[in-house]
Motif scaffolding. Structure first.
Motif, PDB file in Angstrom:
ATOM      1  N   LEU A   1     -26.928  50.974 -18.689  1.00  0.00           N
ATOM      2  CA  LEU A   1     -28.396  50.641 -18.686  1.00  0.00           C
ATOM      3  C   LEU A   1     -28.846  50.136 -19.995  1.00  0.00           C
ATOM      4  N   GLU A   2     -28.794  50.877 -20.977  1.00  0.00           N
ATOM      5  CA  GLU A   2     -29.141  50.332 -22.383  1.00  0.00           C
ATOM      6  C   GLU A   2     -28.480  49.026 -22.702  1.00  0.00           C
ATOM      7  N   PHE A   3     -27.068  48.899 -22.052  1.00  0.00           N
ATOM      8  CA  PHE A   3     -26.284  47.962 -22.702  1.00  0.00           C
ATOM      9  C   PHE A   3     -26.865  46.621 -21.754  1.00  0.00           C
ATOM     10  N   PHE A   4     -27.245  46.837 -20.572  1.00  0.00           N
ATOM     11  CA  PHE A   4     -27.538  45.807 -19.856  1.00  0.00           C
ATOM     12  C   PHE A   4     -28.873  44.981 -20.215  1.00  0.00           C
ATOM     13  N   GLU A   5     -29.911  46.234 -20.716  1.00  0.00           N
ATOM     14  CA  GLU A   5     -31.077  45.573 -21.451  1.00  0.00           C
ATOM     15  C   GLU A   5     -30.976  44.941 -22.626  1.00  0.00           C
ATOM     16  N   ASP A   6     -30.012  45.598 -23.484  1.00  0.00           N
ATOM     17  CA  ASP A   6     -29.825  44.975 -24.468  1.00  0.00           C
ATOM     18  C   ASP A   6     -29.211  43.666 -24.672  1.00  0.00           C
ATOM     19  N   ILE A   7     -28.200  43.355 -23.573  1.00  0.00           N
ATOM     20  CA  ILE A   7     -27.726  41.863 -23.550  1.00  0.00           C
ATOM     21  C   ILE A   7     -28.568  41.051 -22.921  1.00  0.00           C
ATOM     22  N   GLY A   8     -29.888  41.300 -22.340  1.00  0.00           N
ATOM     23  CA  GLY A   8     -30.931  40.565 -21.713  1.00  0.00           C
ATOM     24  C   GLY A   8     -30.350  39.699 -20.708  1.00  0.00           C
ATOM     25  N   GLY A   9     -30.200  40.527 -19.527  1.00  0.00           N
ATOM     26  CA  GLY A   9     -29.591  39.836 -18.255  1.00  0.00           C
ATOM     27  C   GLY A   9     -30.420  38.635 -17.702  1.00  0.00           C
ATOM     28  N   GLU A  10     -31.702  38.562 -18.177  1.00  0.00           N
ATOM     29  CA  GLU A  10     -32.546  37.457 -17.791  1.00  0.00           C
ATOM     30  C   GLU A  10     -32.272  36.235 -18.554  1.00  0.00           C
ATOM     31  N   CYS A  11     -31.553  36.313 -19.773  1.00  0.00           N
ATOM     32  CA  CYS A  11     -31.716  35.421 -20.684  1.00  0.00           C
ATOM     33  C   CYS A  11     -30.747  33.898 -20.232  1.00  0.00           C
ATOM     34  N   GLU A  12     -31.302  32.805 -20.450  1.00  0.00           N
ATOM     35  CA  GLU A  12     -30.719  31.628 -20.002  1.00  0.00           C
ATOM     36  C   GLU A  12     -30.312  30.757 -21.169  1.00  0.00           C
ATOM     37  N   GLU A  13     -29.370  29.708 -21.085  1.00  0.00           N
ATOM     38  CA  GLU A  13     -29.279  28.864 -22.198  1.00  0.00           C
ATOM     39  C   GLU A  13     -30.420  27.978 -22.643  1.00  0.00           C
ATOM     40  N   ASP A  14     -30.642  27.953 -23.925  1.00  0.00           N
ATOM     41  CA  ASP A  14     -31.657  27.130 -24.360  1.00  0.00           C
ATOM     42  C   ASP A  14     -31.222  26.322 -25.636  1.00  0.00           C
ATOM     43  N   ASP A  15     -31.282  25.035 -25.376  1.00  0.00           N
ATOM     44  CA  ASP A  15     -30.950  24.275 -26.436  1.00  0.00           C
ATOM     45  C   ASP A  15     -31.825  24.018 -27.772  1.00  0.00           C
ATOM     46  N   SER A  16     -32.969  24.630 -27.538  1.00  0.00           N
ATOM     47  CA  SER A  16     -33.966  24.556 -28.536  1.00  0.00           C
ATOM     48  C   SER A  16     -33.377  25.506 -29.872  1.00  0.00           C
ATOM     49  N   ILE A  17     -32.765  26.567 -29.635  1.00  0.00           N
ATOM     50  CA  ILE A  17     -32.276  27.328 -30.756  1.00  0.00           C
ATOM     51  C   ILE A  17     -30.796  26.792 -31.164  1.00  0.00           C
ATOM     52  N   LYS A  18     -30.638  26.140 -32.241  1.00  0.00           N
ATOM     53  CA  LYS A  18     -29.687  25.392 -32.631  1.00  0.00           C
ATOM     54  C   LYS A  18     -29.200  25.988 -34.177  1.00  0.00           C
ATOM     55  N   VAL A  19     -27.774  25.752 -34.294  1.00  0.00           N
ATOM     56  CA  VAL A  19     -27.270  26.181 -35.454  1.00  0.00           C
ATOM     57  C   VAL A  19     -26.446  25.143 -36.068  1.00  0.00           C
ATOM     58  N   ALA A  20     -26.109  24.788 -37.392  1.00  0.00           N
ATOM     59  CA  ALA A  20     -25.432  23.959 -38.107  1.00  0.00           C
ATOM     60  C   ALA A  20     -24.663  24.486 -39.137  1.00  0.00           C
ATOM     61  N   LEU A  21     -23.204  24.240 -39.182  1.00  0.00           N
ATOM     62  CA  LEU A  21     -22.245  25.114 -40.161  1.00  0.00           C
ATOM     63  C   LEU A  21     -21.763  23.885 -40.894  1.00  0.00           C
ATOM     64  N   SER A  22     -21.438  24.042 -42.295  1.00  0.00           N
ATOM     65  CA  SER A  22     -21.005  23.168 -43.035  1.00  0.00           C
ATOM     66  C   SER A  22     -20.334  24.068 -44.280  1.00  0.00           C
ATOM     67  N   GLY A  23     -18.998  23.463 -44.787  1.00  0.00           N
ATOM     68  CA  GLY A  23     -18.530  24.065 -45.826  1.00  0.00           C
ATOM     69  C   GLY A  23     -17.336  23.246 -46.500  1.00  0.00           C
ATOM     70  N   PRO A  24     -16.370  23.522 -47.321  1.00  0.00           N
ATOM     71  CA  PRO A  24     -15.269  23.205 -47.784  1.00  0.00           C
ATOM     72  C   PRO A  24     -14.423  22.832 -46.774  1.00  0.00           C
ATOM     73  N   LYS A  25     -13.411  21.806 -47.096  1.00  0.00           N
ATOM     74  CA  LYS A  25     -12.226  21.462 -46.032  1.00  0.00           C
ATOM     75  C   LYS A  25     -11.146  22.228 -46.374  1.00  0.00           C
ATOM     76  N   THR A  26     -10.916  22.999 -47.468  1.00  0.00           N
ATOM     77  CA  THR A  26      -9.819  23.766 -47.967  1.00  0.00           C
ATOM     78  C   THR A  26     -10.221  25.102 -48.561  1.00  0.00           C
ATOM     79  N   ILE A  27      -9.573  26.240 -48.072  1.00  0.00           N
ATOM     80  CA  ILE A  27      -9.741  27.399 -48.625  1.00  0.00           C
ATOM     81  C   ILE A  27      -8.224  27.913 -48.968  1.00  0.00           C
ATOM     82  N   THR A  28      -8.170  28.581 -50.142  1.00  0.00           N
ATOM     83  CA  THR A  28      -6.963  29.103 -50.693  1.00  0.00           C
ATOM     84  C   THR A  28      -6.681  30.544 -50.192  1.00  0.00           C
ATOM     85  N   ALA A  29      -5.642  30.830 -49.722  1.00  0.00           N
ATOM     86  CA  ALA A  29      -5.493  32.142 -49.215  1.00  0.00           C
ATOM     87  C   ALA A  29      -5.660  33.192 -50.385  1.00  0.00           C
ATOM     88  N   GLY A  30      -6.328  34.314 -50.233  1.00  0.00           N
ATOM     89  CA  GLY A  30      -6.429  35.315 -51.379  1.00  0.00           C
ATOM     90  C   GLY A  30      -7.776  34.942 -52.043  1.00  0.00           C
TER      91      GLY A  30
END
Length: 447
Positions: free
Chosen positions: A204-233
Motif C-alpha cells: 500500500l505504501e509503495f503504491f501510494e509512493d509511486i503515485g498510481g494516478e500520475c500521468e505523463e506531463d511534458d511540462s517538466i523537462k530535463v536537459a543533459l550536457s557534458g563532454p564527449k569523452t571520459i577516460t576510464a578511472g
C-alpha cells in the motif's frame, strides 16, 4: 511483493524488448527488425496491468491482514496462557499428580512398615527357645505368614500407587508438551501473519509512493550536457537542467539520473545479461547542496523542490568510469517528476540522453601500435552507427525515431539494438526506472 513483482515484470519487458532481437540475432541476420516500441507481447503473455491491484484492493488486503494478525496474536496469547496454567497447583492435572504423589508416598510408608513387621515376625520365629511349646511355634509361624501377606499387599499397593503417579505425571507432561507445540505453531502463524501484514502495508505504501494516478506531463523537462569523452578511472563533469515549462508552480520536483557503459564490440547481450555491472556511478551537487552526493537505494533522486512557472534548476553531475572499464561508449539518462500538494502529479514524457566515448585508462608505458600488414583479406572497418541524444528512449513509453539498419553478427547484435537494451536498463537503475514505468503503466490503465 505483488506490486514489485508486477513492476519487475514491466521493467523486464521494457528492458528485454530489444533483447528479444539480440537473442535472435543469428536468425534475423539479414532482416530489418521493427522499432522496439512496435513490438507486441505474445497472446499468452501476462499483462502486468491486468494484475495491478487498485488502491481499494490494497487497503482491503491490509485490513484483512491486520484482522488475521490480530487473530493470530489472540490465539498465541491463549496458547501461552493455557501452557502457563499447567504450572498452577489448582490445575486438574497438577491436582491429579499431587494426589497420586501423596498416595504413592503413603503406599511406600505402608510397605516399609509391613516389611519391618515381616522382619520382626521372622526374627521372632527364628529366636524361639528350644523348649518352646507347639502353640508358641504355631503362633510365631502364623505371625510370619500374616506379615508376609501384609507385606505383599503393601508392595502391590505401592506398585499401583507408583503406576498411578507415573500416569498422572505422564499425562501432565504430555499435556504440557502439546500445549507447548500449540504455542510454537501459534508463534509461526503469528509470524506469518505479521509478515503478510507487513507486506500488505508495504504494498500500500509503495503504491501510494509511486503515485498510481500520475500521468505523463511534458511540462517538466530535463536537459543533459557534458563532454564527449571520459577516460576510464577518471571523472567527468556534466550539467543537468530541470525546467518547468507549464503555466503554474510545480511542487516536490525530483530528478533521476543514471549512466551506463555500452557493450563492447562483438559482445552478446541477451536476457541473462547483468546490466547492473554496466552502471557508471553518478554524483551530484547544486547551489543548495554543495557537496558531491552519490545516488543510493535510499536517496535515489535529486530533490529539486519547488519550481515556479518558467523556472529551472541547475545541477552539476560527476560521472566516474571504473578504472578497469574497456574503451567503448556510454550514455547518461535523466527524467524528472513532480508531486503537487494538491494531489496533482506528473512524470516527464521524455528522457534526456547524452552519449560519450570511454577511453581506456592511461598507462605509464603505452604499447606501440603495430602497423597493419596489407593483405587481400583485410577489410576496411565500418564506423559503428551512433544514435543522437534526442531525449527519447523507446522502452520507456516513447517511440524510436531511428530505424535499425544493417545486419546482426552471428556472435552478437547490431550496435543500435544493444544500445536500446542498455538505454532501457539505464532507466531502471537506482529505482528511477521502476517508478517511471509504474506510473506510466498505471496511468495508462486508469485512463
Amino acid at each position: 511483493m505483488k506490486i514489485r513483482r508486477i513492476l519487475a515484470t514491466a521493467v523486464a519487458a521494457a528492458v528485454t524488448t530489444p533483447v528479444v532481437f539480440l537473442s535472435a540475432a543469428p536468425a534475423f541476420a539479414d532482416t530489418k527488425p521493427a522499432p522496439a516500441s512496435t513490438q507486441k507481447p505474445a497472446a499468452d503473455d501476462d499483462d502486468p496491468d491486468e494484475d495491478m491491484p487498485s488502491l481499494e484492493e490494497l487497503r482491503a488486503a491490509v485490513a484483512l491482514a491486520q484482522k488475521e494478525y490480530d487473530e493470530a496474536v489472540a490465539v498465541l496469547d491463549k496458547a501461552v496462557t493455557d501452557l502457563k496454567a499447567f504450572d498452577k497447583p489448582d490445575h486438574p492435572l497438577q491436582l491429579a499428580v499431587t494426589d497420586a504423589k501423596t498416595a504413592a508416598e503413603a503406599a511406600a510408608t505402608a510397605k516399609t512398615a509391613a516389611d519391618e513387621e515381616l522382619t520382626k515376625a521372622q526374627k521372632a520365629l527364628a529366636e524361639l527357645p528350644a523348649d518352646a511349646t507347639e502353640e508358641q511355634k504355631t503362633a510365631a509361624a502364623d505371625a510370619v505368614t500374616a506379615a508376609q501377606t501384609a507385606a505383599a499387599t503393601a508392595a502391590t499397593a505401592k506398585t499401583a500407587a507408583d503406576e498411578k503417579l507415573g500416569k498422572a505425571s505422564k499425562d501432565l507432561a504430555e499435556a504440557q508438551e502439546a500445549a507447548s507445540t500449540v504455542v510454537g505453531l501459534a508463534r509461526k502463524v503469528k509470524k506469518s501473519a505479521e509478515e503478510k501484514l507487513t507486506e500488505a502495508k508495504d504494498e500500500l505504501e509503495f503504491f501510494e509512493d509511486i503515485g498510481g494516478e500520475c500521468e505523463e506531463d511534458d511540462s517538466i523537462k530535463v536537459a543533459l550536457s557534458g563532454p564527449k569523452t571520459i577516460t576510464a578511472g577518471q571523472s567527468a563533469s556534466f550539467s543537468l537542467r530541470v525546467s518547468n515549462t507549464s503555466d503554474r508552480t510545480l511542487e516536490n520536483v525530483e530528478a533521476y539520473v543514471d549512466a551506463v557503459r555500452f557493450p563492447e564490440p562483438g559482445e552478446l547481450i541477451d536476457d541473462e545479461t547483468d546490466f547492473s555491472k554496466r552502471i557508471i556511478p553518478v554524483e551530484w551537487s547544486s547551489a543548495d547542496n554543495l557537496e558531491w552526493t552519490p545516488f543510493t537505494e535510499e536517496f535515489d533522486s535529486i530533490e529539486v523542490g519547488k519550481l515556479v512557472k518558467g523556472g529551472h534548476y541547475d545541477v552539476k553531475l560527476r560521472l566516474t568510469v571504473p578504472a578497469d572499464a574497456a574503451a567503448g561508449k556510454g550514455a547518461a539518462f535523466s527524467v524528472a517528476e513532480y508531486d503537487n500538494n494538491d494531489g496533482d502529479c506528473g512524470i516527464g514524457e521524455q528522457f534526456a540522453q547524452t552519449e560519450f566515448d570511454i577511453l581506456a585508462a592511461k598507462t605509464d608505458k603505452p604499447k606501440p601500435t603495430p602497423e597493419p600488414t596489407p593483405s587481400e583479406t583485410t577489410a576496411t572497418p565500418t564506423p559503428a552507427p551512433t544514435s543522437g541524444g534526442n531525449g527519447n528512449t523507446s522502452q520507456q513509453g516513447g517511440s524510436s525515431n531511428t530505424a535499425v539498419k544493417g545486419t546482426l553478427a552471428a556472435t552478437g547484435a547490431n550496435e543500435n539494438l544493444t544500445r536500446l537494451g542498455l538505454a532501457a536498463a539505464a532507466t531502471v537503475a537506482l529505482g528511477a526506472g521502476a517508478v517511471v514505468i509504474a506510473r506510466r503503466r498505471r496511468a495508462g490503465a486508469d485512463a
